[in-house]
Design an enzyme around this catalytic site. Sequence first.
Site, PDB file in Angstrom:
ATOM      1  NE  ARG A  69       3.738 -11.932   1.095  1.00  0.00           N
ATOM      2  CZ  ARG A  69       4.745 -12.760   0.872  1.00  0.00           C
ATOM      3  NH1 ARG A  69       5.860 -12.640   1.576  1.00  0.00           N
ATOM      4  NH2 ARG A  69       4.642 -13.709  -0.033  1.00  0.00           N
ATOM      5  CD  GLU A 116       6.342  -5.269  -0.487  1.00  0.00           C
ATOM      6  OE1 GLU A 116       6.614  -5.660   0.664  1.00  0.00           O
ATOM      7  OE2 GLU A 116       6.109  -6.049  -1.445  1.00  0.00           O
ATOM      8  CG  HIS A 161       8.866  -8.360  -0.601  1.00  0.00           C
ATOM      9  ND1 HIS A 161       7.496  -8.344  -0.591  1.00  0.00           N
ATOM     10  CD2 HIS A 161       9.222  -9.609  -0.175  1.00  0.00           C
ATOM     11  CE1 HIS A 161       7.035  -9.513  -0.179  1.00  0.00           C
ATOM     12  NE2 HIS A 161       8.074 -10.301   0.088  1.00  0.00           N
TER      13      HIS A 161
END
Length: 349
Positions: A252, A281, A300
Amino acid sequence: MRTSAPCDNTPYNICRLDLWVDPVFDELVAASGVASLTVLPSRGDDARTLAGLRSAHAYHVSAAKDELPRPWFVSRELIRECPGLVCVSSSGAGFDTIDVEACTEAGIAVVNQAGMNAYSVAEMTFALLLALERRVVLSHNRLRTENGFTRESLMGHEIRGKRIGLIGIGQIGRRVAEIAKGFGMHVMAFDPLLDADTIRARGAEPADFETLLKHADIVSLHCPLDARTRGMFGAAQYAAMKPGALFLTTARGGIHDEDALHAALVSGHLGGAGLDVWLREPPGNDAPLLQLSNVVATFHTGGVTHEARRSVARGSAEQLLMMFRGERPPRLVNPEVWERAAARIAKLA
């Protein structure tokens, strides 16, 4: 819009937003005979969405903090607006969009999908690692834009015989360890939640944090983002890593300091980084780390495969339906609340 109409034998209402989810989620709910499903707009009609959530008994919420509009995070404020809410399901292993403490206080059971995308995320770890060590992105870009260079100018390294240090050896980390052994790598792991025998049983030699940083050729993050891990990797930790080591994360954003990592790469102390997660992100195109030739970056997408997304959607629907049947789900984030939540569910029937 309501995708399945409520009827007498479906006393429970599951809500989700109109963000993309594998169709198996809706299919399982519709076929269950246990609950109806309401799909609400994520943007453009906040009054309608809030009204829908106020009638929800369960909320399937996106785990993507930068995709989910802030009003629809499971916050104390939203919980106060939704007195009938008894179950919340995260769409991933993470639960950054859910205030678990507030849910526990309100008697709301929270489930995540830990392990349901583990194979995909583990594979991404090696996609990043191999791209770095074999200079795949650099080779691709030069072939597209240049002529006259030699193969030797693109020479990389084998990963066989390298020592990979895993920060966390849970569902994903243990699969990374399995794959690493197949490549002939040595595996060490730091996980304060597990004893040494369990770490060995999962395929790694246990090590304390400092020892791992000192000896690993590759440090790879596979831990959750929480109060214990937030900001875990900063300038001091990068400095403690082996000169020329690689840093990987599919965990993360927020666990590692991006500015400090940039400095460690520019200085030459670290040999490269493979990054699937970011503080924001996606990061901006001008993000300093994206300008470095020894960084390979993704958006991601470690767990974003057709297989993983279907597995996560199935796992979420199954857990919600289990709870409505009075069954304890396997991936409770706040297990201490289960008896209270089960009693609240029973009263709704």
